[in-house]
Structures are given as C-alpha cells and as structure tokens.
Motif scaffolding. Structure first.
Motif, PDB file in Angstrom:
ATOM      1  N   PHE A   1     -23.173  81.380 114.706  1.00 49.99           N
ATOM      2  CA  PHE A   1     -24.452  82.177 115.117  1.00 49.99           C
ATOM      3  C   PHE A   1     -23.797  83.544 115.286  1.00 49.99           C
ATOM      4  O   PHE A   1     -22.862  84.003 116.259  1.00 49.99           O
ATOM      5  CB  PHE A   1     -25.198  81.750 116.431  1.00 49.99           C
ATOM      6  N   THR A   2     -24.492  84.772 114.777  1.00 50.55           N
ATOM      7  CA  THR A   2     -24.253  86.074 114.967  1.00 50.55           C
ATOM      8  C   THR A   2     -25.268  86.892 115.337  1.00 50.55           C
ATOM      9  O   THR A   2     -26.347  86.918 114.962  1.00 50.55           O
ATOM     10  CB  THR A   2     -23.579  86.446 113.530  1.00 50.55           C
TER      11      THR A   2
ATOM     12  N   ALA B   1     -34.885  91.272 123.428  1.00 55.29           N
ATOM     13  CA  ALA B   1     -35.051  90.791 122.315  1.00 55.29           C
ATOM     14  C   ALA B   1     -33.908  90.583 121.253  1.00 55.29           C
ATOM     15  O   ALA B   1     -33.178  91.572 121.231  1.00 55.29           O
ATOM     16  CB  ALA B   1     -36.118  91.369 121.459  1.00 55.29           C
ATOM     17  N   ARG B   2     -33.451  89.485 120.531  1.00 53.12           N
ATOM     18  CA  ARG B   2     -32.406  89.401 119.957  1.00 53.12           C
ATOM     19  C   ARG B   2     -32.503  89.389 118.346  1.00 53.12           C
ATOM     20  O   ARG B   2     -33.223  88.514 118.111  1.00 53.12           O
ATOM     21  CB  ARG B   2     -31.566  88.289 120.376  1.00 53.12           C
ATOM     22  N   ARG B   3     -31.836  89.749 117.300  1.00 50.18           N
ATOM     23  CA  ARG B   3     -31.922  89.505 116.053  1.00 50.18           C
ATOM     24  C   ARG B   3     -30.459  89.070 115.615  1.00 50.18           C
ATOM     25  O   ARG B   3     -29.598  89.719 116.128  1.00 50.18           O
ATOM     26  CB  ARG B   3     -32.173  91.222 115.621  1.00 50.18           C
ATOM     27  N   GLY B   4     -30.581  87.828 115.009  1.00 44.91           N
ATOM     28  CA  GLY B   4     -29.037  87.318 114.657  1.00 44.91           C
ATOM     29  C   GLY B   4     -29.422  86.630 113.330  1.00 44.91           C
ATOM     30  O   GLY B   4     -30.440  86.611 112.695  1.00 44.91           O
ATOM     31  N   GLU B   5     -28.322  85.885 113.146  1.00 46.70           N
ATOM     32  CA  GLU B   5     -28.170  85.037 111.930  1.00 46.70           C
ATOM     33  C   GLU B   5     -27.388  83.761 112.319  1.00 46.70           C
ATOM     34  O   GLU B   5     -26.265  83.921 112.869  1.00 46.70           O
ATOM     35  CB  GLU B   5     -27.559  85.574 110.683  1.00 46.70           C
ATOM     36  N   ILE B   6     -28.005  82.609 111.870  1.00 48.16           N
ATOM     37  CA  ILE B   6     -27.285  81.327 112.007  1.00 48.16           C
ATOM     38  C   ILE B   6     -26.959  80.963 110.554  1.00 48.16           C
ATOM     39  O   ILE B   6     -27.617  80.938 109.812  1.00 48.16           O
ATOM     40  CB  ILE B   6     -28.280  80.268 112.534  1.00 48.16           C
ATOM     41  N   THR B   7     -25.688  80.766 110.336  1.00 39.86           N
ATOM     42  CA  THR B   7     -24.820  80.418 109.201  1.00 39.86           C
ATOM     43  C   THR B   7     -24.650  78.994 109.242  1.00 39.86           C
ATOM     44  O   THR B   7     -23.817  78.328 110.118  1.00 39.86           O
ATOM     45  CB  THR B   7     -23.562  81.280 108.929  1.00 39.86           C
ATOM     46  N   THR B   8     -25.134  78.357 108.063  1.00 40.93           N
ATOM     47  CA  THR B   8     -24.821  76.902 107.675  1.00 40.93           C
ATOM     48  C   THR B   8     -24.360  76.682 106.373  1.00 40.93           C
ATOM     49  O   THR B   8     -24.631  77.436 105.455  1.00 40.93           O
ATOM     50  CB  THR B   8     -26.064  75.998 108.217  1.00 40.93           C
ATOM     51  N   PRO B   9     -23.848  75.378 106.129  1.00 40.60           N
ATOM     52  CA  PRO B   9     -23.582  75.152 104.518  1.00 40.60           C
ATOM     53  C   PRO B   9     -24.706  75.230 103.747  1.00 40.60           C
ATOM     54  O   PRO B   9     -24.539  75.577 102.663  1.00 40.60           O
ATOM     55  CB  PRO B   9     -22.775  73.753 104.729  1.00 40.60           C
TER      56      PRO B   9
END
Length: 378
Positions: free
Chosen positions: A7-8, A16-24
């Motif tokens: 998670f970035t 309030a948060r803007r992020g990205e979850i990276t998965t395969p």
C-alpha cells in the motif's frame, strides 16, 4: 506485474487519503468502492461492464460460496477469478456477518460457529481456520479474518465479549493464513459504539502487524453520526501505512463523509440492490423510478454521464420497465448506479490529489440537494 502486496499513500488532504494497493493481479486505486459479487457475480452485470466502469476489485463471500457451489468445487475449476471471468483483484468476506444475520439455529462457541444453511437447512461449521481455508481455495487476493458482528444497540458486556472473541479469532486467522506472497489478511476492528473498546481492538490488531485493517460492526442500525464519530475515534489507532476498509458502507453520503475521516475502501450491496428495486443514484441525488411523475419524462437520468444506461434511456422508459417488472429495468438501473459510484470515487481521488476535498464534498452535496428540491417542486 509484482508478486508483492503493498500500500502506497500518494496524497493526503486533511484526513482524506489517496493511495494505491498493489497486488499481483492489479493495482487498486484508493479510495475504492468494491462492487459486491456475493456469489461470484455482481448481480445484473457482466464482468466486463463492471471493469469498464472503473472497478479495480470486487467482493465475494465465504458464506454463500461455501454453500453453493462449494469452495472445493471452485478450486477444482481454477479458482474464483477463472470461474467468474474476473482476472483482477478479489476480496472475500469471511462469512461471519452472514452467519450471524442469515442463518437459523446458529450456535457460537470459542472455537467457531455451527449454523444451518438458509438454502436447504443443512448444518455447517465455520471456524477461523476453515474460513481461511475456504478463502485459500477461492484464491482471493484480500482475505478477511472471521469475526463476530453484533447489531447495535447492544449491551456493553455483549459488545466487549464479541470484540474479545474477534481478537482471538484474528490471531487464529493470521496463523492459519501464514505467508502467502502477493496476498493479504485483514483484521477487523470491533467494539460497537464504545470508543474505548474500539481503540483497544484497533491497538491490539495493529500489534499483529497485518497487511490491512477493516472497521466492522457499523451500518448495522446505528445513526450515521454515531458511525462517523466511531471512525474519528478509532482510525488514529490504526497504522497510517496500511489500508483501512469500512465494511458494508454505504450510501454516497456515507462514503464522502467516511473518506474525510481516513477510510480507503468500501463495499456495499446498496447500488445493485437499489437498482433492482427501481432506485437510481445520480449526481442529482436519488431518483425513485417507481414514482408516477416519471411516466412521461423523456429526459435521461444524467445527460452528462458516460454510462449509456444513465445517458441514453428516458426516465419514462425506465419507469415503464420498473413498473412492468421487466428484468432490463434492474439491469439498467444497476448499471447506472455502479457507474455513479465509480464516478464518485474518481472524483474523490482527484479532489484529494488537488487538495480540494472539502470543496468537492460541498459541491457534490449541493448537487444532491438541488436535485431533491427540484423533485419536490415538480
């Protein structure tokens, strides 16, 4: 592609948060709304439609899939992604909420819960270890611990008992999950409407160093103000560098308010269930297509939308389909609703990145209020 789950946090505007979850299997842009595909399908939608609307992830449910068609059968057929033609990320709920809300003659003990199927009355046993095993067979990317979710209001002693049991089940779930590269186990914060119990639950789950955390046991009968106050009191006790998921929520207003308090992920049956019952969510607010006022209205739900269901079909036609109980009515309104939810999430993410989230919320709510005022005046 990656073989890691991470998670970035990309931007923050207030809480309030803007992020990205990276998965395969792909990247999940947060804040994210996960359409509910309870039994391996988002009702009334093709998988490609759901993806085209902007969905990075959908949700499946242990309770329903273990009863029909069976987790072992899904595994034999290649796992849930291949079975449902959804190659992107899937989160599976542990089944605990459905056991408590749908099943008859359930018996809870320290080890797990025994219950009867709502389909045929057959008896089944669900433990933290069995829930994880089922989720492993389904091959989901984000898996949830088994917990006990109780409805509010409830006695404090009962809330504390269920919270402590859920913490012990979290430890067992995490142990059963083990090390699965590219996948994640999320713990679930419980504690009802008791701030000290919520904080205790969050702190003890945080100490387990899981890959993500959910807030459960809300939107189960309490007023919205209680839910939001509970989030504000609870979230500071969860790790800032891990995704935060508010389970089973909710309305567009619930979502924008919860994002403002630091939530990253949502799921809810509301947009699909409402669509099947004639209710549309739009930037003009909620529109009940059963209402006779739409019988001769040639305007679409939203002429500015990119979604054909929202832009190309008249309200009069949608009203006719709903009143005639035609399947197409539910299909079109579900399509519209999911399109609006994903458009809302895209707007939320852009506003956080721009540092204008408060303005976005004010403008969005003003649009709902103008639409409601116009409908009352008509």
């Amino acid at each position: 592609m990656t073989n890691r789950f991470s998670f970035t946090l990309l931007a923050q505007d207030g809480h309030a948060r803007r992020g990205e979850i990276t998965t395969p299997r792909g990247t999940i842009r947060t804040p994210a709304f996960m359409p509910v595909g309870t039994a391996g399908t988002v009702k009334a939608m093709y998988p490609g439609q759901v993806r085209d609307l902007g969905s990075d992830i959908i949700l499946g449910n242990v309770y329903h899939l273990m009863l029909r068609p069976g987790a072992e059968r899904v595994a034999k057929l290649g796992g849930l992604h291949e079975f449902a033609l959804w190659p992107w990320p899937i989160l599976t709920d542990s089944g605990g909420f459905q056991v408590m809300s749908l099943s008859s003659l359930r018996k809870l003990d320290e080890d797990g819960v025994t219950f009867r199927s709502h389909i045929d009355g057959s008896t089944h046993r669900l433990t933290p270890e069995r829930s994880v095993e089922i989720q492993h067979l389904l091959d989901s990317d984000i898996q949830m611990q088994l917990d006990e979710c109780i409805r509010l209001p409830a006695d404090r002693r009962e809330i504390e008992r269920a919270m402590e049991l859920s913490l012990r089940w979290a430890e067992r779930s995490a142990k059963a999950f083990g090390d699965q590269p590219g996948k994640a186990m999320f713990g679930i914060v419980q504690g009802g409407d008791q701030p000290d119990l919520r904080i205790r639950s969050a702190e003890r789950l945080a100490a387990m160093d899981l890959k993500g955390y959910a807030v459960g046991g809300l939107a189960v009968g309490e007023p919205q103000a209680v839910m939001l106050e509970t989030l504000a009191e609870t979230l500071p006790s969860l790790p800032a560098g891990k995704p935060r998921y508010l389970m089973g929520v909710g309305t567009p207003d619930d979502i924008v308010q919860s994002v403002a308090r630091g939530i990253d992920m949502f799921d809810c049956v509301m947009p699909t269930r409402a669509g099947r019952h004639g209710l549309a969510f739009t930037r003009h607010g909620r529109i009940n297509l059963r209402n006779a006022r739409h019988a001769e209205d040639s305007s679409p739900l939203d002429e500015t939308s990119d979604c054909p269901a929202s832009r190309d079909y008249s309200r009069a036609y949608l009203h006719h389909l709903v009143r005639a109980d035609e399947a197409l009515g539910g299909m079109l309104l579900t399509w519209n609703n999911l399109a609006y939810y994903q458009s809302l999430m895209a707007g939320i993410r852009s506003a956080i990145e721009a540092g204008s989230y408060a303005d976005f919320v004010a403008e969005t709510k003003a649009g709902w209020e103008r639409g409601e005022a116009a409908r009352k005046a008509a």
